[in-house]
Write an enzyme that holds these catalytic residues in place. Structure first.
Site, short mmCIF file in Angstrom:
data_model
loop_
_atom_site.label_atom_id
_atom_site.label_comp_id
_atom_site.label_asym_id
_atom_site.label_seq_id
_atom_site.Cartn_x
_atom_site.Cartn_y
_atom_site.Cartn_z
N LYS A 68 25.18 41.81 7.71
CA LYS A 68 26.26 42.14 8.66
C LYS A 68 26.52 41.02 9.68
O LYS A 68 27.63 40.89 10.18
CB LYS A 68 25.97 43.47 9.35
CG LYS A 68 26.10 44.65 8.40
CD LYS A 68 25.88 45.98 9.11
CE LYS A 68 25.96 47.14 8.12
NZ LYS A 68 25.85 48.43 8.79
N LYS A 160 14.73 44.25 24.62
CA LYS A 160 15.84 44.33 23.65
C LYS A 160 16.87 45.39 24.10
O LYS A 160 18.08 45.19 24.00
CB LYS A 160 15.27 44.69 22.27
CG LYS A 160 16.11 44.14 21.14
CD LYS A 160 15.46 44.35 19.79
CE LYS A 160 16.48 44.06 18.71
NZ LYS A 160 16.07 44.47 17.38
N TYR A 214 19.82 59.31 6.22
CA TYR A 214 20.12 60.56 5.50
C TYR A 214 19.12 60.74 4.38
O TYR A 214 18.35 59.83 4.06
CB TYR A 214 21.57 60.58 4.99
CG TYR A 214 21.99 59.37 4.19
CD1 TYR A 214 21.79 59.33 2.82
CD2 TYR A 214 22.58 58.28 4.81
CE1 TYR A 214 22.15 58.22 2.08
CE2 TYR A 214 22.96 57.17 4.08
CZ TYR A 214 22.75 57.14 2.72
OH TYR A 214 23.11 56.04 1.99
#
Length: 262
Positions: A68, A160, A214
């Site tokens: 990404k 972070k 999921y």
């Protein structure tokens, strides 16, 4: 006879991806002829595979882990939400160049509101606590802030979380979590052992637990969350909604997600 439109998903590993069956259902519903393939380049081969795809009339790609950030660099044009998310999960061929967008946050919000409507849930204070501060957490935080939520962060590495809060502070209230604050929504973006954070959180009445994972990966957290929250949901609906948003960017047509079966 016109050729089918070419789309695909790029990631490594990619064999588990449900994107092909998802996008084929969208295309069938809307009567669009597509070919949707999986691509699994090495880190080094990412740019070459994408160049080949777009140079041979490819129209759009979904991008999943670990690419990404590479996709953010690859795109010629970047949307604001991709910029804020520091992530691109959708690439779109346009005459002006390759457009990079992030549909994860929008997919999450759409699914959340379907759930809210279907289960008559009211977010009384619009306060959410987010577990984790990685790439996908950033997309979710950005979407929640744009929707008017106060966002509180819990992360193993505090620095972070502080950096994420700083990066997105222009969008709304985002800060480290303090357990004096009761939240309506807890969102888990951590891949394992997230259930240990539940006892650190103060929940408002009728709170929701949402795991971005999921299937089996979401089981442990959602099971543990039953003790603290009224409703528990996994991330399959988000997967469908972010895919529908990608499909709409590619074709200009948005599928009805309520009929999709995965």
């Amino acid at each position: 006879m016109s050729k089918p439109l070419r789309y695909g998903v790029v990631g490594n590993p990619i064999s588990h991806s449900m994107s092909p069956q998802l996008h084929r259902q969208f295309a069938k519903q809307l009567g669009i002829d597509i070919v949707y393939s999986k691509y699994c380049p090495s880190k080094k081969g990412f740019t070459r595979v994408l160049n080949d795809f777009f140079q041979s009339s490819g129209k759009g790609l979904n991008v999943t882990a670990p690419f990404k950030l590479d996709a953010l660099d690859y795109a010629d044009l970047i949307t604001d939400r991709a910029k804020d998310s520091n992530s691109v999960n959708t690439l779109v061929y346009t005459p002006e160049g390759i457009l990079g967008d992030s549909t994860d946050g929008m997919g999450f919000l759409r699914d959340l509101y379907h759930k809210q409507k279907n289960h008559h849930i009211d977010f009384a204070h619009k306060r959410a606590v987010l577990l984790g501060a990685g790439g996908v957490a950033r997309c979710i935080a950005q979407a929640l802030l744009l929707d008017g939520f106060e966002v509180y962060l819990i992360n193993r590495t505090q620095s972070k979380a502080e950096q994420l809060a700083k990066d997105l502070s222009h969008l709304g209230k985002i800060t480290l979590y303090d357990n004096a604050i009761a939240v309506d929504l807890i969102v888990n973006s951590v891949s394992f052992n997230a259930d240990k954070f539940l006892q650190q959180v103060t929940f408002a009445a009728d709170a929701i637990a949402y795991d971005l994972n999921y299937g089996d990966k979401a089981g442990q957290f959602l099971q543990a969350a039953k003790e603290y929250t009224s409703h528990q949901f996994d991330g399959l609906g988000m997967l469908i909604e972010q895919g529908a948003e990608s499909f709409g960017l590619w074709t200009g047509q948005y599928p009805d997600t309520s009929t999709i079966k995965l």
